[in-house]
Design a protein around this motif. Structure first.
Motif, mmCIF file in Angstrom:
data_model
loop_
_atom_site.group_PDB
_atom_site.id
_atom_site.type_symbol
_atom_site.label_atom_id
_atom_site.label_comp_id
_atom_site.label_asym_id
_atom_site.label_seq_id
_atom_site.Cartn_x
_atom_site.Cartn_y
_atom_site.Cartn_z
ATOM 1 N N VAL A 92 0.857 -1.185 0.000
ATOM 2 C CA VAL A 92 0.000 0.000 0.000
ATOM 3 C C VAL A 92 0.890 1.231 0.000
ATOM 4 N N MET A 94 2.088 5.121 0.754
ATOM 5 C CA MET A 94 1.974 5.919 1.976
ATOM 6 C C MET A 94 2.527 7.322 1.774
ATOM 7 N N GLU A 100 -2.806 8.735 9.240
ATOM 8 C CA GLU A 100 -3.335 7.392 9.040
ATOM 9 C C GLU A 100 -2.338 6.477 8.320
ATOM 10 N N ASP A 101 -1.450 7.079 7.542
ATOM 11 C CA ASP A 101 -0.492 6.260 6.794
ATOM 12 C C ASP A 101 0.610 5.687 7.683
ATOM 13 N N ASP A 103 -0.189 4.187 10.346
ATOM 14 C CA ASP A 103 -0.830 2.907 10.669
ATOM 15 C C ASP A 103 -0.674 1.927 9.515
ATOM 16 N N VAL A 104 -0.689 2.447 8.286
ATOM 17 C CA VAL A 104 -0.447 1.609 7.110
ATOM 18 C C VAL A 104 0.953 1.006 7.185
ATOM 19 N N ARG A 107 1.067 -1.720 9.790
ATOM 20 C CA ARG A 107 0.387 -2.931 9.304
ATOM 21 C C ARG A 107 1.236 -3.649 8.258
ATOM 22 N N THR A 108 1.932 -2.871 7.428
ATOM 23 C CA THR A 108 2.801 -3.456 6.409
ATOM 24 C C THR A 108 3.941 -4.237 7.057
ATOM 25 N N TYR A 153 6.370 -0.182 1.796
ATOM 26 C CA TYR A 153 6.605 -1.439 1.074
ATOM 27 C C TYR A 153 8.098 -1.658 0.800
ATOM 28 N N ARG A 255 -2.508 4.885 -2.238
ATOM 29 C CA ARG A 255 -2.647 4.810 -0.802
ATOM 30 C C ARG A 255 -3.980 4.148 -0.467
ATOM 31 N N GLN A 256 -4.180 3.816 0.806
ATOM 32 C CA GLN A 256 -5.429 3.164 1.184
ATOM 33 C C GLN A 256 -6.622 4.065 0.886
#
Length: 260
Positions: A92, A94, A100-101, A103-104, A107-108, A153, A255-256
């Motif tokens: 994803v 960022m 919020e990114d 948190d991305v 999670r990644t 990523y 992005r998400q």
């Protein structure tokens, strides 16, 4: 004679499914870990894979206890695998300026890094005691050099490459191989969302076939396809100023929740 066993995460789509099918055709029993069990069952049925030649373990690699439990259940039900492929991963885009990114990114890393180590965890001691086995980490050419908009990523895949290199040295005295495979652009539902050119795009089945032979050969590290390996090496030696100019204005990974 018991058929060999392969344990594969991320088996519900893309590279994971292609690898599972390639190993099935090579005569392996399948241990498939996935969040979407029903999708794997439907896929296996459509491929004509006999239910007695595979078992699906419901697991989310982002949660260590989940994937560790799946690995332990695999050993109890099917035995110690000959090959373990930590394939599950997310990608994803960022923007560090967006809260919020962050948190991305977390999670990644939870999926691509901690999840990879947790995938290997149940099998390390068992393989070491048996003095055989292969642990396979799926990296990416994106881990060789950072790309704008791909911070989470690229960083996670660079970590995969370094982690597997460390693990390779740890497992060598026990006769256990650690193989790192860094795919280039592979045609999967994940990459079809990209909004930039993807040179040397490869079909998932072709990738799986080459990965199968790479793993069987016990290669320590391989970029597939090889052309992307050449590109990655060239990018690696480019001076930073030239590299930055080359990528200026390049479209970034979505992005998400981003659709355009």
């Amino acid at each position: 004679m018991t058929l060999p066993l392969v344990f594969i995460t991320g088996a519900s789509s893309g590279i994971g499914q292609a690898l599972a099918l390639r190993y099935h055709r090579a005569g392996y029993r399948l241990a498939l870990a996935a969040r979407r069990v029903s999708e794997v069952e439907s896929w296996a049925g459509a491929c004509g894979i006999s239910p007695d030649s595979y078992h699906i373990y419901s697991a989310d690699v982002a949660h260590p206890e989940s994937i560790v439990a799946a690995g332990q259940e695999c050993i109890a039900r099917q035995g110690i695998p000959d090959v373990v492929i930590a394939n599950a991963g997310i990608s994803v885009g960022m923007d560090t300026s967006v809260r919020e990114d962050l948190d991305v990114m977390a999670r990644t890393f939870a999926t691509n890094n901690t999840g990879l180590a947790a995938t290997f965890h149940p099998f390390v001691d068992a393989m070491a005691q048996r003095k055989s086995g292969t642990l396979v980490g799926i990296g990416s050419v994106a881990g060789i050099r950072g790309l704008p908009g791909h911070g989470a990523y690229c960083a996670s895949k660079a970590a995969v490459i370094s982690y597997c290199e460390s693990l390779r040295g740890e497992m060598r005295p026990y006769g256990v191989r650690v193989v790192t495979i860094s795919p280039g652009y592979i045609d999967t539902p994940l990459t079809r969302q990209n909004r930039y050119s993807m040179p040397f795009l490869m079909q998932a089945d072709d990738f799986a076939d080459r990965a199968f032979h790479t793993i069987a050969a016990g290669s320590s590290y391989r970029v597939i396809p090889w052309q992307m390996g050449v590109v990655a090496k060239l990018l690696r030696v480019l001076p930073n100023a030239l590299f930055d100019r080359l990528l200026a204005g390049r479209p970034r990974k979505r992005r998400q929740n981003e659709t355009q």
